[in-house]
Design a protein around this motif. Structure first.
Motif, PDB file in Angstrom:
ATOM      1  N   ILE A 250       1.255  -0.976   0.396  1.00  0.00           N
ATOM      2  CA  ILE A 250      -0.080   0.290   0.435  1.00  0.00           C
ATOM      3  C   ILE A 250       0.513   0.877  -0.036  1.00  0.00           C
ATOM      4  O   ILE A 250       0.485   2.183  -1.117  1.00  0.00           O
ATOM      5  CB  ILE A 250      -1.001   0.086   0.684  1.00  0.00           C
ATOM      6  N   ILE A 251       1.442   1.219   0.502  1.00  0.00           N
ATOM      7  CA  ILE A 251       2.796   2.150   0.702  1.00  0.00           C
ATOM      8  C   ILE A 251       3.404   3.007  -0.118  1.00  0.00           C
ATOM      9  O   ILE A 251       3.505   4.014  -0.725  1.00  0.00           O
ATOM     10  CB  ILE A 251       3.609   2.346   1.904  1.00  0.00           C
ATOM     11  N   GLY A 252       3.956   1.222  -0.915  1.00  0.00           N
ATOM     12  CA  GLY A 252       5.121   1.520  -2.344  1.00  0.00           C
ATOM     13  C   GLY A 252       4.285   1.900  -2.924  1.00  0.00           C
ATOM     14  O   GLY A 252       3.941   3.062  -4.039  1.00  0.00           O
ATOM     15  N   ILE A 253       2.640   1.738  -3.286  1.00  0.00           N
ATOM     16  CA  ILE A 253       1.447   1.917  -4.562  1.00  0.00           C
ATOM     17  C   ILE A 253       1.318   3.129  -4.404  1.00  0.00           C
ATOM     18  O   ILE A 253       1.051   4.690  -5.024  1.00  0.00           O
ATOM     19  CB  ILE A 253       0.325   1.368  -4.545  1.00  0.00           C
ATOM     20  N   LEU A 254       1.086   3.809  -3.071  1.00  0.00           N
ATOM     21  CA  LEU A 254       1.001   5.294  -2.554  1.00  0.00           C
ATOM     22  C   LEU A 254       2.019   5.777  -3.220  1.00  0.00           C
ATOM     23  O   LEU A 254       2.389   7.193  -4.480  1.00  0.00           O
ATOM     24  CB  LEU A 254       0.824   5.442  -1.066  1.00  0.00           C
ATOM     25  N   ASN A 255       3.273   6.160  -3.213  1.00  0.00           N
ATOM     26  CA  ASN A 255       4.797   6.263  -3.011  1.00  0.00           C
ATOM     27  C   ASN A 255       4.683   6.628  -5.168  1.00  0.00           C
ATOM     28  O   ASN A 255       4.440   8.057  -5.083  1.00  0.00           O
ATOM     29  CB  ASN A 255       6.155   5.663  -3.016  1.00  0.00           C
ATOM     30  N   ASN A 256       4.371   5.451  -5.677  1.00  0.00           N
ATOM     31  CA  ASN A 256       4.509   5.521  -6.645  1.00  0.00           C
ATOM     32  C   ASN A 256       3.748   6.007  -7.798  1.00  0.00           C
ATOM     33  O   ASN A 256       4.235   7.253  -8.673  1.00  0.00           O
ATOM     34  CB  ASN A 256       4.265   3.552  -7.115  1.00  0.00           C
ATOM     35  N   GLY A 257       2.499   5.869  -7.510  1.00  0.00           N
ATOM     36  CA  GLY A 257       1.581   6.707  -7.939  1.00  0.00           C
ATOM     37  C   GLY A 257       1.207   8.231  -7.830  1.00  0.00           C
ATOM     38  O   GLY A 257       1.474   9.101  -8.293  1.00  0.00           O
ATOM     39  N   MET A 258       1.834   8.235  -6.836  1.00  0.00           N
ATOM     40  CA  MET A 258       1.455   9.644  -6.483  1.00  0.00           C
ATOM     41  C   MET A 258       2.645  10.649  -7.339  1.00  0.00           C
ATOM     42  O   MET A 258       2.478  11.713  -7.724  1.00  0.00           O
ATOM     43  CB  MET A 258       1.635   9.916  -4.995  1.00  0.00           C
ATOM     44  N   SER A 259       4.379   9.637  -7.823  1.00  0.00           N
ATOM     45  CA  SER A 259       5.177  10.285  -8.293  1.00  0.00           C
ATOM     46  C   SER A 259       4.702   9.940  -9.586  1.00  0.00           C
ATOM     47  O   SER A 259       5.094  11.435  -9.870  1.00  0.00           O
ATOM     48  CB  SER A 259       6.677   9.399  -8.174  1.00  0.00           C
ATOM     49  N   ILE A 260       4.194   9.417 -10.109  1.00  0.00           N
ATOM     50  CA  ILE A 260       3.978   9.023 -10.846  1.00  0.00           C
ATOM     51  C   ILE A 260       2.878   9.993 -12.090  1.00  0.00           C
ATOM     52  O   ILE A 260       3.183  10.998 -12.791  1.00  0.00           O
ATOM     53  CB  ILE A 260       3.158   7.868 -11.569  1.00  0.00           C
ATOM     54  N   ILE A 261       1.462  10.898 -10.982  1.00  0.00           N
ATOM     55  CA  ILE A 261       0.531  12.098 -11.415  1.00  0.00           C
ATOM     56  C   ILE A 261       1.373  13.264 -10.879  1.00  0.00           C
ATOM     57  O   ILE A 261       0.368  14.288 -11.103  1.00  0.00           O
ATOM     58  CB  ILE A 261       0.075  11.877 -10.640  1.00  0.00           C
ATOM     59  N   GLY A 262       2.648  13.305 -10.170  1.00  0.00           N
ATOM     60  CA  GLY A 262       3.727  14.578 -10.103  1.00  0.00           C
ATOM     61  C   GLY A 262       3.174  15.083  -8.087  1.00  0.00           C
ATOM     62  O   GLY A 262       2.924  16.597  -8.540  1.00  0.00           O
ATOM     63  N   VAL A 263       2.510  14.076  -8.051  1.00  0.00           N
ATOM     64  CA  VAL A 263       2.521  14.932  -6.097  1.00  0.00           C
ATOM     65  C   VAL A 263       3.460  15.190  -5.767  1.00  0.00           C
ATOM     66  O   VAL A 263       4.263  14.361  -5.970  1.00  0.00           O
ATOM     67  CB  VAL A 263       1.701  13.687  -5.357  1.00  0.00           C
ATOM     68  N   GLY A 264       3.977  16.332  -5.299  1.00  0.00           N
ATOM     69  CA  GLY A 264       5.835  16.910  -4.835  1.00  0.00           C
ATOM     70  C   GLY A 264       5.651  15.593  -3.205  1.00  0.00           C
ATOM     71  O   GLY A 264       4.875  15.480  -3.050  1.00  0.00           O
ATOM     72  N   THR A 265       6.602  15.863  -2.755  1.00  0.00           N
ATOM     73  CA  THR A 265       6.926  14.429  -1.536  1.00  0.00           C
ATOM     74  C   THR A 265       6.469  15.197  -0.189  1.00  0.00           C
ATOM     75  O   THR A 265       5.935  14.535   0.748  1.00  0.00           O
ATOM     76  CB  THR A 265       8.643  14.468  -1.085  1.00  0.00           C
ATOM     77  N   ASP A 266       5.671  16.308  -0.064  1.00  0.00           N
ATOM     78  CA  ASP A 266       5.277  17.519  -0.051  1.00  0.00           C
ATOM     79  C   ASP A 266       3.844  16.992   1.071  1.00  0.00           C
ATOM     80  O   ASP A 266       3.618  16.369   1.934  1.00  0.00           O
ATOM     81  CB  ASP A 266       5.134  18.671   0.854  1.00  0.00           C
ATOM     82  N   TRP A 267       2.584  16.116  -0.189  1.00  0.00           N
ATOM     83  CA  TRP A 267       1.922  15.747  -0.169  1.00  0.00           C
ATOM     84  C   TRP A 267       1.939  14.569   0.476  1.00  0.00           C
ATOM     85  O   TRP A 267       1.047  13.984   0.713  1.00  0.00           O
ATOM     86  CB  TRP A 267       0.727  16.905  -1.215  1.00  0.00           C
ATOM     87  N   GLN A 268       3.387  14.093  -0.427  1.00  0.00           N
ATOM     88  CA  GLN A 268       3.459  12.254  -0.396  1.00  0.00           C
ATOM     89  C   GLN A 268       3.189  11.596   1.165  1.00  0.00           C
ATOM     90  O   GLN A 268       2.573  11.019   1.344  1.00  0.00           O
ATOM     91  CB  GLN A 268       4.334  11.733  -1.066  1.00  0.00           C
ATOM     92  N   GLN A 269       4.294  12.736   2.058  1.00  0.00           N
ATOM     93  CA  GLN A 269       3.952  12.593   3.216  1.00  0.00           C
ATOM     94  C   GLN A 269       2.880  12.526   4.104  1.00  0.00           C
ATOM     95  O   GLN A 269       2.699  11.908   4.433  1.00  0.00           O
ATOM     96  CB  GLN A 269       5.399  13.063   3.400  1.00  0.00           C
TER      97      GLN A 269
END
Lengths: 509, 402
Positions: free
Chosen positions: B359-378
């Protein structure tokens, strides 16, 4: 004045799938001590939780009248505001705070938002005097015994201007002396006009202090007995609780005693933190095959300490002495070593030391002898199931499957799981520490029967108990322990409560 | 007092619903994973489940998943390990020095690195189990100690490159055996089919045994759905991987670890002892469980797994760097808790932790793909962790926990 201070009418409380209380009514006269009796699971504690607002108004059906007014408590604060205070079985004191701080916890004596320490300690001292405690109010709770802690709870209740005091099994963890003191205190409070409701399994206590008794069975009120009017016997109360005459509270036991199986010689144990204090002084005890041996002693005499130090040195420091198993000297330096030599110890506190409450029945039963079910370190889950199922049936553990979580079983059934666990380990000597604590009368009888069966299989059984009638009812021989010293070894036919008490209180130098 | 009992429904639909509710804790997390996958599949317009990305997700999360296996075991026992991120960096550095600077062969370096993991684990296990210092403190100290040692070993520089074999462990693929229909890599397809077959066979065998013992409480329909779904999932992943570069080597390693550790936790005496001491330490002690030894070995095991994760990570980056593994402990801990482990110990599963890690991995990956910054990722990861545990707590309360 015989007006009722409390009137609970047709209380029905339903949990998903089960009716815990059905149309229960309870009337308590002003200024009396009213006992509530019933088997475990009968609904006593649920009723008290309804009364004290733990289960808020609306979550049950029925009406509660306190001092002739309809009350609807939404939480404990509401009930305490009108003077209904409940003291739970598990004491709710904060161990590292002082007596005074605990008394005023949540109700602090303040001046401009700051705690007024002088008022706190002064008022606490006054309250302590009322309950007969001479300790300094700044003493930490950890430094006083359970008996005194119970009194602190009552002092705390008094600080809330209590009118109706509810005590749930107040003497379950107390020795006879502390119990007697507590009961006297209740009578003293009664003379000051404080009404109390006491839930208790101990019928002799009820007989001593209660003015009336309400018996609850299976979530229904059976009857209310007036202790003054008719000479109510313990047997009469038991009959109401179990719905049948209990002719004999102890199953018949014909001892078939064989060779000595365990002997402990010159056993001396020091306190684990206070190393200079000797907890057990040169104790000598033995048990033979097929024999049930009792250990009687007041709270703090060192009964549990003696047992646990023998069982893998799980208690104590600088332990000396010798242990012989079947005449051969053995070492029991760890629990696994003790189990390996066929010694088992079932704890007095099954919730804290006996069971994994978040795990199921079968895994608890297999816990002490998992190796028997395993090949090369892998557990045979099917065999485990079969074993546990066997105990569920033979021990009459009331649960549809052995997959049920032990934390949800009643005390009696939990105790049966603990016993099953040790029976599965198949020891030669079984030390049972308070095997019937907190268990209702019917289940007690079953436990006694199991103890007899174990002795019948040629095991040596040692029973530690605070209840003298229990020891007199089931043991072949009783040791008395006073302040860490074995003071007597009394055979069954010579033992009387008076004699035991005499040796249990024998002063040591 | 009388415990609340779940009402017995008499109609089959009611019964099935009841059963599913009782399994909510177990399947809830799995459903959450599926929801997240579907959500990001839509948000990324199909990029998430494209073969190359699936392969990347697996490879790039492998080290956290390896850590999560050891972490959930430690959490079940009622402890915590904050040092694993630093150990990942430390072991990577050791492996780099051994291969790159000292020229040791790759296999010897791997053995040495794993042994170093044993020593690290034994060091921490000693303080926790035998000296009695809370694991939180011991491993907080370990976090600093091993991060410091990483820099000492590296001399504050980086080491690159690593031998090809170690790079393969981190990011390589099993050799190809040709392509079925010119499209699907044969070995991967075979492995996928085998894995699915074994899963189905094991499931059926287990059900037969349970039926024979009259133990079965799982509705037949649910059993079929579950088994079919799992098999389909395995096959789907296999075909996705087969249409890219085949089976990542680290997936094989991970698969073996999951199988072995699931068995250890579910069926071995050692695993039982871990649950027992996490559920009630005193009761375990008085039942003859050698609690200190169990705890000690748990940390040794965590050390070895952290070392393995360190090797995988360094191999994948082809780099030993003083900051390797920073923050990994938090991902591993989050994975275990999202996967249903109890903060108080005694509850948790290896598969749960793996799903939590995914779940964490896919959140990271998915959010990176759609261009969510690390701020909002965290921020979002934090919310997910909180809600997963909140759901768990709510569930426990609703079912009338203690």
């Amino acid at each position: 004045m015989t007006t009722n201070i409390l009137e609970m009418r047709s209380i029905t409380k339903t949990f998903p799938g089960v009716k815990a209380l059905q149309e229960v009514s309870l009337g308590v006269r002003r200024g009396e001590v009213h006992a509530i009796c019933g088997e475990n699971g009968a609904g006593k504690s649920t009723l008290m939780k309804v009364l004290s607002g733990v289960y808020p108004a609306g979550s049950y059906d029925g009406e509660i009248y306190f001092e002739n007014e309809l009350v609807e408590f939404k939480n404990i604060n509401d009930s305490e505001a009108v003077g209904v205070v409940i003291i739970h079985q598990e004491l709710a004191l904060s161990p590292f705070l002082s007596i005074a701080e605990n008394i005023f916890l949540g109700n602090e004596r303040q001046k401009n938002g700051w705690i007024d320490w002088n008022a706190t300690n002064l008022e606490a001292a006054k309250l302590l005097a009322r309950v007969g405690l001479k300790d300094n109010p700044i003493t930490k709770i950890t430094e006083i015994g359970v008996g005194k802690q119970q009194l602190v709870e009552i002092a705390k209740a008094l600080s809330k201007r209590v009118k109706l005091l509810i005590l749930d099994e107040p003497t379950a963890a107390l020795n006879d002396e502390d119990s007697a003191h507590l009961l006297d205190l209740l009578l003293h409070l009664k003379s000051q006009g404080i009404t109390s409701i006491i839930i208790s399994h101990k019928l002799n206590e009820i007989k001593r202090i209660a003015d009336s008794v309400t018996i609850i069975r299976d979530g229904k009120t059976v009857e209310t007995l007036d202790m003054a009017k008719d000479e109510i016997s313990e047997e009469r109360i038991i009959k109401g609780m179990v719905g049948r005459d209990l002719e004999n509270r102890y199953p018949h036991h014909t001892p078939d005693i064989g060779a000595e199986v365990l002997r402990v010689e010159d056993w001396t144990v020091h306190h684990p933190t206070d190393h200079s204090r000797v907890v057990i002084h040169g104790a000598n005890i033995n048990v033979r095959r097929g024999e049930i041996v009792g250990i009687a002693g007041l709270m703090g005499a060192g009964r549990t300490e003696l047992a646990m130090s023998v069982f893998g040195r799980t208690y104590g420091h600088n332990i000396s002495g010798r242990i012989y198993k079947d005449g051969v000297e053995i070492q029991t330096r760890s629990v696994s070593e003790a189990i390996g030599h066929g010694i088992a110890y079932a704890t007095e506190d099954r919730k804290r030391y006996g069971l994994n409450l978040i795990d199921d029945i079968k895994r608890n039963i297999s816990g002490s002898a998992l190796g028997k079910l395993a090949k090369r370190g892998w557990v045979d889950a099917n065999q485990e199931y079969a074993v546990a199922e066997g105990y569920r049936k033979s021990m009459n553990i009331k649960s549809p499957t052995v997959g049920a979580i032990t934390g949800k079983l009643s005390g009696g059934n939990q105790q049966k799981v603990v016993l099953s666990k040790w029976m599965f380990a198949d020891p030669d000597v079984l030390i049972l520490d308070e095997p019937t604590r907190g268990i209702d009368v019917g289940a007690k009888y079953e436990i006694y029967t199991i103890i007899n069966t174990l002795a019948g299989q040629g095991k040596g059984v040692i029973v530690i108990s605070s209840e003298l009638p229990e020891l007199l009812g089931i043991c072949d021989r009783i040791y008395t322990l006073s302040e860490g010293t074995i003071t007597a070894d009394i055979p069954r036919d010579k033992a009387t409560p008076e004699l035991l008490m005499q040796y249990m209180t024998q002063e040591q130098d | 007092m009388s415990a609340p009992v779940t009402p017995v429904a008499h109609n089959p639909i009611g019964r099935a619903a009841n059963y599913l509710t009782s399994q909510l804790r177990q399947i809830g997390i799995f459903i959450a994973l599926i929801v997240i996958v579907v959500l990001f599949q839509i948000l990324t317009q199909g990029v998430l489940l494209n073969p190359q990305n699936v392969s990347n997700v697996i490879v790039q999360n492998s080290y956290v998943l390896i850590l999560a296996i050891g972490m959930v075991m430690i959490i079940i026992a009622g402890h915590i390990d904050l040092s694993v991120g630093s150990v990942v960096g430390f072991i990577g550095a050791i492996a780099g020095v051994l291969t790159n600077r000292m020229g040791l062969p790759w296999w010897l370096a791997i053995i040495a690195a794993l042994l170093a993991g044993v020593l690290v684990g034994a060091w921490q296990g000693f303080w926790v189990a035998y000296f009695g210092i809370p694991a939180f403190i011991v491993t907080l100290a370990g976090m600093l100690i091993f991060r410091g040692l990483t820099q000492v070993v590296l001399g504050s520089t980086q080491i690159t490159p690593f031998p090809d074999e170690m790079r393969a462990l981190g990011g390589g693929f099993l050799p190809t055996l040709g392509f079925l229909g010119g499209q699907y890599e044969t070995l991967t397809v075979v492995i996928g089919l085998l894995a699915a077959a074994v899963l189905v066979a094991a499931g059926i065998r287990q059900r037969l045994i349970r039926r024979r013992l009259n133990l079965e409480d799982e509705p037949f329909a649910w059993f079929v759905v579950k088994l079919a779904f799992t098999a389909a999932l395995v096959l789907a992943i296999a075909f996705l991987l087969a249409s890219y570069r085949g089976t990542p080597i680290v997936l094989v390693v991970l698969g073996l670890l999951v199988v072995v550790y699931s068995a250890v936790m579910g069926r071995s005496v050692y695993g039982r002892h871990i649950y027992a001491l996490g559920g009630n330490l005193n009761a375990a002690l008085l039942s003859g469980v050698k609690t200190k030894r169990v705890t000690f070995l748990l940390f040794v095991n965590m050390g070895v797994l952290a070392a393995l994760a360190g090797l995988v990570f360094a191999g994948q980056l082809n780099l030993a760097n003083p900051t390797n593994g920073t923050g990994f402990e938090l991902d591993a801990i989050a994975a275990a808790f999202i996967g249903g482990a109890a903060v108080t110990g005694g509850i948790g599963t290896v598969t749960g932790a793996i799903i939590g890690g995914l779940i964490i991995g896919i959140l990271n990956n998915g959010m990176s793909i759609i261009g969510v910054g690390t701020d909002w990722q965290q921020f979002i990861k934090g919310i997910v962790l909180l809600s997963a545990v909140a759901f768990d707590v709510y569930n426990k309360r609703r079912s009338g926990g203690r």
